[in-house]
Design a protein around this motif. Structure first.
Motif, PDB file in Angstrom:
ATOM      1  N   THR A  37      -6.570  49.571  33.527  1.00  0.00           N
ATOM      2  CA  THR A  37      -5.320  50.298  33.319  1.00  0.00           C
ATOM      3  C   THR A  37      -5.557  51.740  33.722  1.00  0.00           C
ATOM      4  OG1 THR A  37      -4.782  48.861  31.465  1.00  0.00           O
ATOM      5  CG2 THR A  37      -3.562  50.929  31.630  1.00  0.00           C
ATOM      6  N   ILE A  38      -4.670  52.243  34.542  1.00  0.00           N
ATOM      7  CA  ILE A  38      -4.760  53.647  34.943  1.00  0.00           C
ATOM      8  C   ILE A  38      -3.817  54.443  34.055  1.00  0.00           C
ATOM      9  CG2 ILE A  38      -4.366  55.296  36.802  1.00  0.00           C
ATOM     10  CD1 ILE A  38      -5.124  53.087  38.771  1.00  0.00           C
ATOM     11  N   ASN A  39      -4.371  55.414  33.371  1.00  0.00           N
ATOM     12  CA  ASN A  39      -3.591  56.258  32.481  1.00  0.00           C
ATOM     13  C   ASN A  39      -2.731  57.214  33.310  1.00  0.00           C
ATOM     14  OD1 ASN A  39      -2.601  58.017  30.551  1.00  0.00           O
ATOM     15  ND2 ASN A  39      -4.555  58.187  29.466  1.00  0.00           N
ATOM     16  N   PRO A  40      -1.407  57.221  33.088  1.00  0.00           N
ATOM     17  CA  PRO A  40      -0.539  58.099  33.887  1.00  0.00           C
ATOM     18  C   PRO A  40      -0.863  59.586  33.733  1.00  0.00           C
ATOM     19  CG  PRO A  40       0.767  56.612  32.507  1.00  0.00           C
ATOM     20  CD  PRO A  40      -0.672  56.401  32.163  1.00  0.00           C
ATOM     21  N   THR A  41      -1.547  59.935  32.643  1.00  0.00           N
ATOM     22  CA  THR A  41      -1.891  61.354  32.451  1.00  0.00           C
ATOM     23  C   THR A  41      -3.148  61.755  33.216  1.00  0.00           C
ATOM     24  OG1 THR A  41      -3.139  60.866  30.438  1.00  0.00           O
ATOM     25  CG2 THR A  41      -0.794  61.421  30.177  1.00  0.00           C
ATOM     26  N   ASP A  42      -3.889  60.769  33.744  1.00  0.00           N
ATOM     27  CA  ASP A  42      -5.063  61.093  34.565  1.00  0.00           C
ATOM     28  C   ASP A  42      -4.605  61.781  35.844  1.00  0.00           C
ATOM     29  OD1 ASP A  42      -6.735  59.921  32.734  1.00  0.00           O
ATOM     30  OD2 ASP A  42      -6.963  58.041  33.843  1.00  0.00           O
ATOM     31  N   SER A  43      -5.335  62.768  36.274  1.00  0.00           N
ATOM     32  CA  SER A  43      -4.963  63.478  37.512  1.00  0.00           C
ATOM     33  C   SER A  43      -5.670  62.828  38.696  1.00  0.00           C
ATOM     34  CB  SER A  43      -5.321  64.964  37.405  1.00  0.00           C
ATOM     35  OG  SER A  43      -6.701  65.103  37.140  1.00  0.00           O
TER      36      SER A  43
END
Length: 169
Positions: A37-43
């Protein structure tokens, strides 16, 4: 008696050989085990790369083709960061989608290499097959490298060449 023994040995040799049919596919990578899962807050920075691959090449004329095995190499060049692939699509010479490899994002560990193998008997890609890779990387991470290694051997002759992926977005 010797002829019978030789005949039996030859027949056993023929029956012990198993050729993979063109409908069988060996999946080297367990994509489901790599889902993340890719966290949407990750840049994360996004990119898209194109790679040409050849299931066949022309030999002598445009009417005679030579089959090739293609190995698609996906390389994470970062020593500390995982990278993410959100899509891998394989198209044939005419731009027809042959395969989508997974539905959810997958990870590639630091310095890890993943290989996709297109068997020599699988000529669906034709003379102009290609892959599109959608990827995400952490900020200041090096971009992944995508390569295609095409090989074939026949008797004492061998053929091999390399194609390199190109960022298209």
């Amino acid at each position: 008696m010797k002829k019978i023994i030789v005949l039996v040995l030859v027949l056993c040799g023929f029956y012990s050989c198993k050729e993979v049919s063109s409908n069988e596919e060996y999946e080297k990578i367990n994509w489901k085990a790599r889902i993340t899962t890719i966290n949407p807050t990750d840049s994360l920075e996004s990119g898209k790369s194109y790679l040409s691959v050849y299931s066949q090449i022309y030999s002598y004329t445009q009417h005679k083709t030579y089959n090739l095995t293609a190995m698609i190499s996906i390389r994470n060049t970062s020593e500390k960061d995982s990278i993410y692939l959100s899509n891998i699509k394989y198209y044939d010479t005419h731009g027809v989608l042959l395969k989508t490899y997974f539905e959810n994002p997958v990870y590639v560990l630091p310095m890890e290499t993943l290989d996709i193998v297109i068997n020599e008997i699988d000529i669906a890609g034709g003379t102009g097959g290609n892959f599109i890779f959608d990827w995400q990387i952490p900020k200041d991470c090096s971009e992944p490298i995508f390569e295609g290694i095409m090989t074939s051997t026949s008797g004492q002759q061998g053929l091999s060449f390399l194609t390199e992926g190109k960022r298209i977005d």
